[in-house]
Design an enzyme around this catalytic site. Structure first.
Site, PDB file in Angstrom:
ATOM      1  N   GLU A  26       0.858  -1.198   0.000  1.00  0.00           N
ATOM      2  CA  GLU A  26       0.000   0.000   0.000  1.00  0.00           C
ATOM      3  C   GLU A  26       0.887   1.237   0.000  1.00  0.00           C
ATOM      4  O   GLU A  26       1.775   1.364   0.836  1.00  0.00           O
ATOM      5  CB  GLU A  26      -0.907   0.018   1.242  1.00  0.00           C
ATOM      6  CG  GLU A  26      -2.025  -0.992   1.180  1.00  0.00           C
ATOM      7  CD  GLU A  26      -3.151  -0.713   2.183  1.00  0.00           C
ATOM      8  OE1 GLU A  26      -3.130   0.336   2.865  1.00  0.00           O
ATOM      9  OE2 GLU A  26      -4.047  -1.567   2.278  1.00  0.00           O
ATOM     10  N   HIS A  80      -4.102   6.469   0.251  1.00  0.00           N
ATOM     11  CA  HIS A  80      -3.377   5.206   0.269  1.00  0.00           C
ATOM     12  C   HIS A  80      -3.943   4.339  -0.841  1.00  0.00           C
ATOM     13  O   HIS A  80      -4.965   4.682  -1.443  1.00  0.00           O
ATOM     14  CB  HIS A  80      -3.417   4.538   1.642  1.00  0.00           C
ATOM     15  CG  HIS A  80      -4.746   3.965   2.055  1.00  0.00           C
ATOM     16  ND1 HIS A  80      -5.802   4.743   2.447  1.00  0.00           N
ATOM     17  CD2 HIS A  80      -5.180   2.686   2.136  1.00  0.00           C
ATOM     18  CE1 HIS A  80      -6.826   3.964   2.767  1.00  0.00           C
ATOM     19  NE2 HIS A  80      -6.479   2.702   2.580  1.00  0.00           N
ATOM     20  N   HIS A  82      -5.099   0.412  -2.363  1.00  0.00           N
ATOM     21  CA  HIS A  82      -5.533  -0.948  -2.051  1.00  0.00           C
ATOM     22  C   HIS A  82      -5.047  -1.835  -3.191  1.00  0.00           C
ATOM     23  O   HIS A  82      -5.709  -1.916  -4.220  1.00  0.00           O
ATOM     24  CB  HIS A  82      -7.061  -1.024  -1.929  1.00  0.00           C
ATOM     25  CG  HIS A  82      -7.572  -0.581  -0.598  1.00  0.00           C
ATOM     26  ND1 HIS A  82      -8.908  -0.597  -0.274  1.00  0.00           N
ATOM     27  CD2 HIS A  82      -6.915  -0.128   0.506  1.00  0.00           C
ATOM     28  CE1 HIS A  82      -9.051  -0.155   0.981  1.00  0.00           C
ATOM     29  NE2 HIS A  82      -7.857   0.146   1.457  1.00  0.00           N
ATOM     30  N   ASP A  93      -9.492   1.042   8.014  1.00  0.00           N
ATOM     31  CA  ASP A  93      -9.483   2.437   7.542  1.00  0.00           C
ATOM     32  C   ASP A  93     -10.520   3.259   8.304  1.00  0.00           C
ATOM     33  O   ASP A  93     -10.269   4.413   8.666  1.00  0.00           O
ATOM     34  CB  ASP A  93      -9.810   2.514   6.039  1.00  0.00           C
ATOM     35  CG  ASP A  93      -8.699   1.947   5.173  1.00  0.00           C
ATOM     36  OD1 ASP A  93      -7.543   1.922   5.617  1.00  0.00           O
ATOM     37  OD2 ASP A  93      -9.007   1.530   4.037  1.00  0.00           O
TER      38      ASP A  93
HETATM   39 ZN   LIG Z   1      -7.291   0.941   3.174  1.00  0.00          ZN
END
Ligand SMILES: [Zn+2]
Length: 135
Positions: A26, A80, A82, A93
């Site tokens: 990530e 971020h 995935h 999250d």
């Molecule tokens: Zn996430």
């Protein structure tokens, strides 16, 4: 509070490039700009080096906030990626969304994703999707 998020075209491309540069991990970082338009990406190191979660080390986070202020930019978001699965907020999250005024941007490095970049406002563990407007 807005129901949409404005980002520059350059930021959109940069976020995809960040997510695709290391598709196993990530990516993460901060988003900044002025007048509610995100115009800058400040990448950070994922301290967890994980494909399913991310964390920015506190000292790096402080340095990024300093850099942002030095440039006269406002903190507008956190991004971020995935690497696998949908780019909707994970339970983690939601739990770790500590900035109610920031937009949480989640990027998919997969070209086949229905939406490569999604943005959410997360307040008290609840996510509301924001429409992206490329400016
Ligand atoms: Zn996430």
């Amino acid at each position: 509070m807005h129901d949409f998020l404005r980002i520059s075209c350059a930021v959109f491309d940069r976020l995809l490039a960040e997510a695709r540069a290391n598709p196993e991990i990530e990516c993460c970082g901060l988003l900044a700009g002025r007048d509610a338009v995100i115009s800058a990406v400040l990448p950070a190191k994922n301290a967890l080096q994980s494909a399913i979660s991310y964390e920015i080390a506190p000292e790096e986070l402080f340095a990024l906030f300093r850099r942002m202020r030095a440039k006269g930019l406002e903190h507008l978001g956190i991004y971020h990626s995935h690497p696998k699965g949908d780019n909707a907020p994970s339970p983690l999250d939601l739990e770790r969304a500590f900035y109610p005024h920031a937009a949480y941007v989640i990027v998919s490095p997969n070209a086949g994703a229905s939406r490569l970049i999604r943005a959410f406002r997360i307040i008290e563990g609840r996510a509301r999707e924001l429409s992206l407007e490329i400016v």
